[in-house]
Enzyme design. Structure first.
Site, PDB file in Angstrom:
ATOM      1  N   TYR A  33       0.835  -1.204   0.000  1.00 48.27           N
ATOM      2  CA  TYR A  33       0.000   0.000   0.000  1.00 48.27           C
ATOM      3  C   TYR A  33       0.865   1.246   0.000  1.00 48.27           C
ATOM      4  CZ  TYR A  33       0.907   0.878   4.992  1.00 48.27           C
ATOM      5  OH  TYR A  33       1.507   1.158   6.192  1.00 48.27           O
ATOM      6  N   ARG A  52       8.017   4.333  -4.683  1.00 50.04           N
ATOM      7  CA  ARG A  52       8.105   3.358  -3.585  1.00 50.04           C
ATOM      8  C   ARG A  52       7.083   2.234  -3.780  1.00 50.04           C
ATOM      9  NH1 ARG A  52       7.584   5.414   2.525  1.00 50.04           N
ATOM     10  NH2 ARG A  52       5.411   5.628   1.903  1.00 50.04           N
ATOM     11  N   ARG A 100      -7.400 -20.264  -2.117  1.00 50.05           N
ATOM     12  CA  ARG A 100      -6.405 -20.054  -1.068  1.00 50.05           C
ATOM     13  C   ARG A 100      -5.292 -21.105  -1.115  1.00 50.05           C
ATOM     14  NH1 ARG A 100      -4.937 -21.211   4.098  1.00 50.05           N
ATOM     15  NH2 ARG A 100      -4.100 -19.456   5.293  1.00 50.05           N
ATOM     16  N   HIS A 102      -0.816 -20.868   0.014  1.00 52.73           N
ATOM     17  CA  HIS A 102       0.257 -19.931   0.357  1.00 52.73           C
ATOM     18  C   HIS A 102       1.088 -19.547  -0.863  1.00 52.73           C
ATOM     19  CE1 HIS A 102      -0.953 -21.084   4.330  1.00 52.73           C
ATOM     20  NE2 HIS A 102      -0.023 -20.336   4.910  1.00 52.73           N
ATOM     21  N   LYS A 147       6.565  -1.910   1.946  1.00 53.34           N
ATOM     22  CA  LYS A 147       5.366  -1.359   2.586  1.00 53.34           C
ATOM     23  C   LYS A 147       4.187  -2.306   2.390  1.00 53.34           C
ATOM     24  CE  LYS A 147       3.189   3.172   3.168  1.00 53.34           C
ATOM     25  NZ  LYS A 147       3.243   3.159   4.623  1.00 53.34           N
ATOM     26  N   GLU A 180      11.986   2.553  14.385  1.00 52.74           N
ATOM     27  CA  GLU A 180      11.066   3.577  13.875  1.00 52.74           C
ATOM     28  C   GLU A 180       9.789   3.519  14.698  1.00 52.74           C
ATOM     29  OE1 GLU A 180       9.691   2.722   9.832  1.00 52.74           O
ATOM     30  OE2 GLU A 180       9.924   0.580  10.218  1.00 52.74           O
ATOM     31  N   LEU A 205      11.042   1.258   7.235  1.00 54.62           N
ATOM     32  CA  LEU A 205      10.490   1.778   5.986  1.00 54.62           C
ATOM     33  C   LEU A 205      11.193   3.102   5.675  1.00 54.62           C
ATOM     34  CD1 LEU A 205       8.142   1.307   3.873  1.00 54.62           C
ATOM     35  CD2 LEU A 205       7.039   3.196   5.066  1.00 54.62           C
TER      36      LEU A 205
HETATM   37  N1  PMP Z   1       7.483   3.827   9.058  1.00 53.82           N
HETATM   38  C1  PMP Z   1       6.342   3.106   8.987  1.00 53.82           C
HETATM   39  C2  PMP Z   1       6.341   1.732   9.597  1.00 53.82           C
HETATM   40  C3  PMP Z   1       5.192   3.622   8.370  1.00 53.82           C
HETATM   41  O1  PMP Z   1       4.069   2.889   8.284  1.00 53.82           O
HETATM   42  C4  PMP Z   1       5.237   4.939   7.837  1.00 53.82           C
HETATM   43  C5  PMP Z   1       4.003   5.534   7.216  1.00 53.82           C
HETATM   44  N2  PMP Z   1       3.823   5.095   5.906  1.00 53.82           N
HETATM   45  C6  PMP Z   1       6.441   5.658   7.928  1.00 53.82           C
HETATM   46  C7  PMP Z   1       7.535   5.079   8.535  1.00 53.82           C
HETATM   47  C8  PMP Z   1       6.554   7.047   7.359  1.00 53.82           C
HETATM   48  O2  PMP Z   1       6.595   7.001   5.954  1.00 53.82           O
HETATM   49  P1  PMP Z   1       6.070   8.206   5.061  1.00 53.82           P
HETATM   50  O3  PMP Z   1       6.863   9.414   5.464  1.00 53.82           O
HETATM   51  O4  PMP Z   1       6.347   7.778   3.677  1.00 53.82           O
HETATM   52  O5  PMP Z   1       4.611   8.372   5.373  1.00 53.82           O
END
Ligand code: PMP
Length: 287
Positions: A33, A52, A100, A102, A147, A180, A205
């Protein structure tokens, strides 16, 4: 006025929008997403977000559901229909609908595309009073750079934070370092005035807001370094803040109940938010 969602080729009433029960996103979290911030009807950092998305799709070997240019058109049409001025666009691509199993489907399936929008309050340069953070063990997998919609560890961490009265969770690895936030990137300002955020690799991310803020920090001649930092260092830092497409730059004033710095919003986070808001206001216009 009805709110629309885009589901596999159609703009439908959001209240009745649905996907098949054997969509692999629903059954296996086999999908990715993106969330793009919208300000004054403009997409913030559209190109970087779509790049991305492309990377996430490639990493999971999911095809593009529509051409890239078509995606841009659909997003704009949905924004127009929903009269979106400030808020976000959410887009999700899953491997599609299949019996379904895997393993990937052996017969060709069309990837499924869902897009929704959300109106929110227009964020301004004033960061408000700042937020509290709760630390939480980082129990995620080793491909946090993708993501994906597989967000259960993030969900549990965010919920634990909210139950403790904090707004966001900071995930801590087995070395005691903050990776993060549950849905944001984590930053600190050291007592020497150095801006620190963790380096990007498979452990986090690579936030688009993080990327753009890095560029802004450079142009502001701030000292900036990408390296791991521990939770203990964050608690002793002068300032801390989070970044994301929907929170921009939001100052952190408390971590696990302990005040960061003097417990008030710091000058660096305040300045960076001002600069980011200025930058976000220059996005690509919707025609
Ligand atoms: N880390 C994670 C785990 C996230 O879900 C997000 C939000 N998408 C971010 C960092 C921040 O990313 P962005 O600045 O692209 O929204």
């Amino acid at each position: 006025m009805a709110r629309y969602a885009y589901v596999n080729g159609r703009y439908v009433d959001h209240r009745h929008a649905s996907v098949h029960i054997e969509d692999r996103g629903y059954q296996l979290a086999d999908g990715v997403y993106e969330v793009v911030g919208i300000r004054d009807g403009k997409l913030i950092d559209e190109t970087l977000h779509i790049d991305r998305l492309d990377r996430s799709l490639k990493e999971l070997r999911i095809g593009w559901p529509v051409a890239r240019s078509t995606l841009g058109f659909i997003i704009r049409e949905l924004m127009r229909r929903n009269n979106l001025r400030d808020g976000l666009v959410y887009m999700q691509v899953t491997r599609g609908v299949a019996r379904r199993d895997h393993a990937f489907p052996t017969t060709p399936v069309t990837p499924a595309l869902v897009i929704t929008t959300k109106n929110t309050k227009r964020l301004d340069a004033d960061p408000g009073p700042g937020i509290a953070i709760k630390s939480h063990p980082d129990i995620r997998w080793e491909r946090c750079d993708i993501k994906t919609v597989a967000l259960l560890p993030n969900v549990l961490a965010k919920q634990a934070a909210r139950e403790s009265g904090a707004y966001e969770a900071w995930l801590v690895d087995d070395k005691g370092c903050v990776t993060e936030g549950a849905s944001t990137n984590a930053w600190i300002v050291t007592n020497d005035g150095e801006l620190v955020t963790r380096q990007t690799d498979n452990g986090i991310l690579a936030g688009i807001t993080r990327h753009s803020l890095k560029t802004l920090a450079n142009s502001m001649q701030l000292k900036f370094v990408e390296r791991p930092f521990t939770l203990a260092e964050a608690k002793k830092a002068k300032e801390a803040f989070i970044t994301s497409a929907t929170s921009f730059v939001t100052p952190v004033v408390k971590i696990d109940g302990e005040a960061v710095g003097d417990g008030k919003v710091g000058p660096t986070a305040r300045r960076l938010r001002e600069e980011y808001v200025r930058f976000a206001s220059q996005g690509e216009a919707v025609t």
